[in-house]
Scaffold this active site. Structure first.
Site, PDB file in Angstrom:
ATOM      1  N   GLY A  93       0.766  -1.166   0.067  1.00 44.03           N
ATOM      2  CA  GLY A  93      -0.065  -0.008   0.126  1.00 44.03           C
ATOM      3  C   GLY A  93       0.646   1.286   0.116  1.00 44.03           C
ATOM      4  N   SER A  96       4.946   0.917  -3.976  1.00 48.42           N
ATOM      5  CA  SER A  96       6.247   0.272  -4.566  1.00 48.42           C
ATOM      6  C   SER A  96       5.898  -0.113  -5.941  1.00 48.42           C
ATOM      7  CB  SER A  96       6.311  -0.878  -3.859  1.00 48.42           C
ATOM      8  OG  SER A  96       5.471  -1.966  -4.079  1.00 48.42           O
ATOM      9  N   SER A  97       4.878  -0.248  -6.461  1.00 48.23           N
ATOM     10  CA  SER A  97       4.902  -0.725  -8.021  1.00 48.23           C
ATOM     11  C   SER A  97       4.872   0.658  -8.595  1.00 48.23           C
ATOM     12  CB  SER A  97       3.652  -1.383  -8.159  1.00 48.23           C
ATOM     13  OG  SER A  97       3.034  -2.425  -7.194  1.00 48.23           O
ATOM     14  N   ASP A 140      -1.243   6.906  -7.848  1.00 50.58           N
ATOM     15  CA  ASP A 140       0.171   6.373  -7.443  1.00 50.58           C
ATOM     16  C   ASP A 140       1.107   7.156  -8.323  1.00 50.58           C
ATOM     17  OD1 ASP A 140      -1.852   4.990  -5.930  1.00 50.58           O
ATOM     18  OD2 ASP A 140      -0.775   3.198  -5.732  1.00 50.58           O
TER      19      ASP A 140
HETATM   20  C1  MEV Z   1      -3.734   1.464  -4.696  1.00 51.04           C
HETATM   21  O1  MEV Z   1      -2.578   2.260  -4.009  1.00 51.04           O
HETATM   22  C2  MEV Z   1      -4.960   2.667  -4.590  1.00 51.04           C
HETATM   23  C3  MEV Z   1      -6.318   2.124  -5.324  1.00 51.04           C
HETATM   24  O2  MEV Z   1      -7.064   3.398  -5.202  1.00 51.04           O
HETATM   25  C4  MEV Z   1      -6.007   1.863  -6.699  1.00 51.04           C
HETATM   26  C5  MEV Z   1      -5.904   2.834  -7.751  1.00 51.04           C
HETATM   27  O3  MEV Z   1      -6.032   4.264  -7.317  1.00 51.04           O
HETATM   28  O4  MEV Z   1      -5.053   2.778  -8.939  1.00 51.04           O
HETATM   29  C6  MEV Z   1      -6.859   1.000  -4.637  1.00 51.04           C
END
Ligand code: MEV
Length: 301
Positions: A93, A96-97, A140
């Site tokens: 969360g 990292s990706s 992200d």
């Molecule tokens: C993942 O870090 C966050 C989510 O809202 C997916 C996204 O925004 O692409 C779950």
């Protein structure tokens, strides 16, 4: 060796809801991924992580990044290695990706003189995440490219609050793809799920006012409410709740899961003098604690 690095991120508010166009506020943190491009005699591209040599097929994010870059730019698909070093825990969360994808695009752009603009790097990164995860917001990858605090998806820059994050890692990883799919299925099954998603959006709009005022107590209060709404969407877990409670008992202004949820990390916000107490309580509940700060430093080439 050409190198680039990009930061991870946390969400103050709005993960999952932002996938459906609702506002989210996210912030870059001072944990980073560094990618180096090194020439080699390999006949295909490998990456080296923690000294292990791994074929790119083993990382859907790197594989997809190289696929999109090679379709749009004249880059070779052999004769180099990617050397990856990261202080970000994987699939937790903390982005990292996205940091891996953005640093990889940046390093390849530098190595092969592609001169890709930052806006375009962020949008290629978003494309990669969409292809790997099925659905993805630009959050992200945008935050990892530009650093700082933004309201997404409109890319509105907000003041970076003066605070410390104590992150609590449940030490369990999760799949963003599966959790995003879970919320999509829930929405299809129950019409009222959109009310929860709208409520997260409203909460984020309300929260934005307190960034402008620098009111960390109100930001914290709303974060806690956001955590409960994410639990209703089924992306919380017992371990995440335990760590949220531990942080609050340690005196945090607020705490919530960050990112896709399911496992991974919670973030809590606090002032410096409560950091030790919060970290100790997180550890006593079986979590790993990291102390991190907001950063305005995005992609560094
Ligand atoms: C993942 O870090 C966050 C989510 O809202 C997916 C996204 O925004 O692409 C779950």
């Amino acid at each position: 060796m050409t190198q680039a690095s990009a930061p991870g991120k946390v969400y103050f508010f709005g993960e999952h809801a932002v996938v459906y166009g609702k506002p989210a506020i996210a912030c870059a943190i001072d944990l980073r991924t560094n990618v180096g491009v090194k020439s080699s005699r390999d006949d295909s591209v490998y990456f080296v992580s923690n000294r292990k040599k791994i074929h790119i097929q083993r990382s859907p994010y790197i594989h997809e990044t190289l696929k999109i870059l090679s379709e749009n730019y004249d880059i070779p698909l052999s004769g180099f290695r990617l050397i990856i070093k990261s202080t970000l825990p994987k699939a937790s969360g903390l982005g990292s990706s996205a940091a891996l994808v953005i640093a990889t695009i940046g390093a390849i752009s530098e190595e092969f003189g592609l001169n890709i603009s930052r806006e375009h790097i962020a949008s290629i990164g978003h494309e990669v995440e969409k292809n790997v995860q099925g659905r993805a917001s630009p959050t992200d990858t945008y935050i990892s490219t530009f650093g700082g605090v933004y309201r997404m998806p409109d890319k509105v820059r907000l003041p970076t609050p003066q605070l410390t994050f104590v992150i609590g890692d449940t030490k369990t990883s999760s799949s963003t793809k599966e959790l995003v799919e879970h919320v999509a299925n829930l929405r299809q099954r129950y019409g009222f799920v959109d009310n929860i998603i709208n409520a997260i959006g409203e909460l984020c709009r309300e929260g934005e006012r307190y960034f402008v005022k620098g009111d960390v107590e109100r930001i914290g209060e709303l974060m806690l409410m956001n955590h409960s709404l994410l639990e209703v969407l089924g992306v919380g877990s017992r371990k995440l709740r335990k760590l949220v409670d531990a942080a609050m008992e340690g005196g945090a202004y607020g705490a919530k899961l960050t990112g896709a949820g399911g496992g991974g990390c919670i973030i809590s916000i606090t002032c410096e003098d409560r950091v030790d107490e919060i970290s100790d309580r997180i550890k006593r509940c079986g979590g790993r604690a990291y102390v991190v700060h907001p950063t305005d430093e995005g992609l560094v080439l």
